[in-house]
Motif scaffolding. Sequence first.
Motif, PDB file in Angstrom:
ATOM      1  N   MET A   1       0.835  -1.192   0.000  1.00 59.91           N
ATOM      2  CA  MET A   1       0.000   0.000   0.000  1.00 59.91           C
ATOM      3  C   MET A   1       0.875   1.250   0.000  1.00 59.91           C
ATOM      4  O   MET A   1       1.922   1.285   0.616  1.00 59.91           O
ATOM      5  N   SER A   2       0.405   2.275  -0.657  1.00 61.72           N
ATOM      6  CA  SER A   2       1.100   3.547  -0.673  1.00 61.72           C
ATOM      7  C   SER A   2       0.921   4.251   0.672  1.00 61.72           C
ATOM      8  O   SER A   2      -0.090   4.081   1.338  1.00 61.72           O
ATOM      9  N   ALA A   3       1.915   5.050   1.068  1.00 57.60           N
ATOM     10  CA  ALA A   3       1.800   5.816   2.309  1.00 57.60           C
ATOM     11  C   ALA A   3       0.653   6.821   2.185  1.00 57.60           C
ATOM     12  O   ALA A   3      -0.109   7.014   3.125  1.00 57.60           O
ATOM     13  N   GLU A   4       0.539   7.464   1.073  1.00 55.33           N
ATOM     14  CA  GLU A   4      -0.552   8.397   0.798  1.00 55.33           C
ATOM     15  C   GLU A   4      -1.585   7.675  -0.060  1.00 55.33           C
ATOM     16  O   GLU A   4      -1.227   6.908  -0.948  1.00 55.33           O
ATOM     17  N   PRO A   5      -2.872   7.927   0.180  1.00 53.51           N
ATOM     18  CA  PRO A   5      -3.867   7.273  -0.660  1.00 53.51           C
ATOM     19  C   PRO A   5      -3.750   7.740  -2.111  1.00 53.51           C
ATOM     20  O   PRO A   5      -3.497   8.917  -2.372  1.00 53.51           O
ATOM     21  N   ILE A   6      -3.891   6.815  -3.015  1.00 54.40           N
ATOM     22  CA  ILE A   6      -3.897   7.126  -4.443  1.00 54.40           C
ATOM     23  C   ILE A   6      -5.353   7.068  -4.857  1.00 54.40           C
ATOM     24  O   ILE A   6      -5.973   5.999  -4.850  1.00 54.40           O
ATOM     25  N   THR A   7      -5.909   8.225  -5.186  1.00 55.03           N
ATOM     26  CA  THR A   7      -7.332   8.309  -5.478  1.00 55.03           C
ATOM     27  C   THR A   7      -7.572   8.952  -6.829  1.00 55.03           C
ATOM     28  O   THR A   7      -6.686   9.601  -7.400  1.00 55.03           O
ATOM     29  N   GLY A   8      -8.779   8.802  -7.304  1.00 55.14           N
ATOM     30  CA  GLY A   8      -9.154   9.420  -8.559  1.00 55.14           C
ATOM     31  C   GLY A   8     -10.605   9.140  -8.872  1.00 55.14           C
ATOM     32  O   GLY A   8     -11.330   8.557  -8.062  1.00 55.14           O
ATOM     33  N   GLY A   9     -11.014   9.551 -10.053  1.00 56.19           N
ATOM     34  CA  GLY A   9     -12.387   9.335 -10.463  1.00 56.19           C
ATOM     35  C   GLY A   9     -12.707  10.079 -11.740  1.00 56.19           C
ATOM     36  O   GLY A   9     -11.839  10.669 -12.378  1.00 56.19           O
ATOM     37  N   CYS A  10     -13.972  10.049 -12.065  1.00 56.05           N
ATOM     38  CA  CYS A  10     -14.442  10.660 -13.308  1.00 56.05           C
ATOM     39  C   CYS A  10     -14.619  12.167 -13.145  1.00 56.05           C
ATOM     40  O   CYS A  10     -14.495  12.712 -12.055  1.00 56.05           O
ATOM     41  N   GLN A  11     -14.956  12.811 -14.240  1.00 56.37           N
ATOM     42  CA  GLN A  11     -15.111  14.264 -14.247  1.00 56.37           C
ATOM     43  C   GLN A  11     -16.297  14.720 -13.408  1.00 56.37           C
ATOM     44  O   GLN A  11     -16.215  15.724 -12.715  1.00 56.37           O
ATOM     45  N   CYS A  12     -17.402  13.977 -13.417  1.00 53.70           N
ATOM     46  CA  CYS A  12     -18.590  14.442 -12.691  1.00 53.70           C
ATOM     47  C   CYS A  12     -18.621  13.991 -11.244  1.00 53.70           C
ATOM     48  O   CYS A  12     -19.417  14.493 -10.458  1.00 53.70           O
ATOM     49  N   GLY A  13     -17.767  13.031 -10.850  1.00 55.82           N
ATOM     50  CA  GLY A  13     -17.709  12.579  -9.464  1.00 55.82           C
ATOM     51  C   GLY A  13     -18.611  11.399  -9.145  1.00 55.82           C
ATOM     52  O   GLY A  13     -18.639  10.945  -8.000  1.00 55.82           O
ATOM     53  N   ALA A  14     -19.331  10.873 -10.125  1.00 56.89           N
ATOM     54  CA  ALA A  14     -20.213   9.728  -9.875  1.00 56.89           C
ATOM     55  C   ALA A  14     -19.423   8.452  -9.610  1.00 56.89           C
ATOM     56  O   ALA A  14     -19.918   7.551  -8.933  1.00 56.89           O
ATOM     57  N   VAL A  15     -18.195   8.362 -10.139  1.00 55.35           N
ATOM     58  CA  VAL A  15     -17.345   7.186  -9.936  1.00 55.35           C
ATOM     59  C   VAL A  15     -16.025   7.639  -9.327  1.00 55.35           C
ATOM     60  O   VAL A  15     -15.355   8.526  -9.875  1.00 55.35           O
ATOM     61  N   ARG A  16     -15.669   7.035  -8.188  1.00 54.67           N
ATOM     62  CA  ARG A  16     -14.414   7.339  -7.507  1.00 54.67           C
ATOM     63  C   ARG A  16     -13.731   6.032  -7.137  1.00 54.67           C
ATOM     64  O   ARG A  16     -14.387   5.001  -6.956  1.00 54.67           O
ATOM     65  N   TYR A  17     -12.406   6.069  -7.004  1.00 58.40           N
ATOM     66  CA  TYR A  17     -11.654   4.866  -6.654  1.00 58.40           C
ATOM     67  C   TYR A  17     -10.468   5.195  -5.769  1.00 58.40           C
ATOM     68  O   TYR A  17     -10.051   6.343  -5.655  1.00 58.40           O
ATOM     69  N   ARG A  18      -9.931   4.143  -5.153  1.00 56.44           N
ATOM     70  CA  ARG A  18      -8.694   4.216  -4.376  1.00 56.44           C
ATOM     71  C   ARG A  18      -7.826   3.053  -4.839  1.00 56.44           C
ATOM     72  O   ARG A  18      -8.311   1.936  -5.002  1.00 56.44           O
ATOM     73  N   ILE A  19      -6.539   3.313  -5.042  1.00 61.38           N
ATOM     74  CA  ILE A  19      -5.599   2.306  -5.532  1.00 61.38           C
ATOM     75  C   ILE A  19      -4.558   2.049  -4.455  1.00 61.38           C
ATOM     76  O   ILE A  19      -4.027   2.988  -3.859  1.00 61.38           O
ATOM     77  N   GLY A  20      -4.230   0.769  -4.239  1.00 58.23           N
ATOM     78  CA  GLY A  20      -3.211   0.413  -3.262  1.00 58.23           C
ATOM     79  C   GLY A  20      -1.805   0.655  -3.761  1.00 58.23           C
ATOM     80  O   GLY A  20      -0.944   1.148  -3.032  1.00 58.23           O
ATOM     81  N   ARG A  21      -1.569   0.331  -5.033  1.00 54.03           N
ATOM     82  CA  ARG A  21      -0.216   0.460  -5.577  1.00 54.03           C
ATOM     83  C   ARG A  21      -0.296   0.630  -7.088  1.00 54.03           C
ATOM     84  O   ARG A  21      -1.072  -0.049  -7.753  1.00 54.03           O
ATOM     85  N   LEU A  22       0.512   1.528  -7.609  1.00 58.30           N
ATOM     86  CA  LEU A  22       0.592   1.746  -9.056  1.00 58.30           C
ATOM     87  C   LEU A  22       1.705   0.898  -9.653  1.00 58.30           C
ATOM     88  O   LEU A  22       2.743   0.708  -9.026  1.00 58.30           O
ATOM     89  N   GLY A  23       1.495   0.434 -10.868  1.00 56.09           N
ATOM     90  CA  GLY A  23       2.517  -0.278 -11.621  1.00 56.09           C
ATOM     91  C   GLY A  23       3.121   0.634 -12.673  1.00 56.09           C
ATOM     92  O   GLY A  23       3.297   1.834 -12.451  1.00 56.09           O
ATOM     93  N   ARG A  24       3.383   0.071 -13.845  1.00 57.55           N
ATOM     94  CA  ARG A  24       4.079   0.793 -14.914  1.00 57.55           C
ATOM     95  C   ARG A  24       3.123   1.699 -15.699  1.00 57.55           C
ATOM     96  O   ARG A  24       2.154   1.236 -16.284  1.00 57.55           O
ATOM     97  N   THR A  53     -14.841   3.459  -4.590  1.00 57.32           N
ATOM     98  CA  THR A  53     -15.332   4.077  -3.356  1.00 57.32           C
ATOM     99  C   THR A  53     -16.641   4.832  -3.558  1.00 57.32           C
ATOM    100  O   THR A  53     -17.325   5.142  -2.587  1.00 57.32           O
ATOM    101  N   ARG A  54     -16.983   5.173  -4.789  1.00 52.47           N
ATOM    102  CA  ARG A  54     -18.288   5.768  -5.113  1.00 52.47           C
ATOM    103  C   ARG A  54     -18.662   5.296  -6.502  1.00 52.47           C
ATOM    104  O   ARG A  54     -17.916   5.491  -7.451  1.00 52.47           O
ATOM    105  N   GLY A  55     -19.804   4.680  -6.616  1.00 47.37           N
ATOM    106  CA  GLY A  55     -20.257   4.190  -7.907  1.00 47.37           C
ATOM    107  C   GLY A  55     -19.318   3.121  -8.451  1.00 47.37           C
ATOM    108  O   GLY A  55     -18.491   2.562  -7.726  1.00 47.37           O
ATOM    109  N   ALA A  56     -19.469   2.836  -9.721  1.00 46.80           N
ATOM    110  CA  ALA A  56     -18.614   1.865 -10.410  1.00 46.80           C
ATOM    111  C   ALA A  56     -18.684   2.179 -11.894  1.00 46.80           C
ATOM    112  O   ALA A  56     -19.677   2.731 -12.368  1.00 46.80           O
ATOM    113  N   PRO A  57     -17.645   1.821 -12.632  1.00 46.00           N
ATOM    114  CA  PRO A  57     -17.684   2.104 -14.064  1.00 46.00           C
ATOM    115  C   PRO A  57     -18.691   1.222 -14.793  1.00 46.00           C
ATOM    116  O   PRO A  57     -18.978   0.108 -14.375  1.00 46.00           O
TER     117      PRO A  57
END
Length: 155
Positions: A1-24, A53-57
């Motif tokens: 897991m990353s020390a800081e949360p890796i988060t993101g989502g879509c432009q409107c905010g209906a879908v959000r996610y959290r990632i444990g670790r990034l690859g290449r 974490t909010r909605g799903a694709p």
Amino acid sequence: MSAEPITGGCQCGAVRYRIGRLGRPTICHCRMCQKAFGGFFAPLVTAHDTEWTRGAPSHFQSSDKVRRGFCADCGTPLTYEAEDGLEIAIGSLDTPTLAAPVAQVNADFRQPFFDGLCSLPQVGVADAARNDAWNAALTSFQHPDHETATWPQET
């Protein structure tokens, strides 16, 4: 897991996610990625331990081997999903600089003008000032680049 949360989502905010670790992180030039992103390439990063974490694709099966996730509300491209794992659209990360691309894939499909894009002239000072004023005057309905308890915001 990353020390800081890796988060993101879509432009409107209906879908959000959290990632444990990034690859290449890469950019893919294949025609399927160009069409899926509506651009000259697709910037993607392998994502491990992803939680919605909010909605799903929603999904489109773009081939017999790949499906692509997107927000059904605003259309933001979010995922490339194949047998070998999940990749997330780098631009959908709250901090895209965490995934600066390190390689190009499917370069045979690269658009012939791609290599010259960075040498295009930049907008002049007068136009830049006009663009800055226009941007400062608009009201954005885009989700901010951080987690929110609710969305859209109450007004």
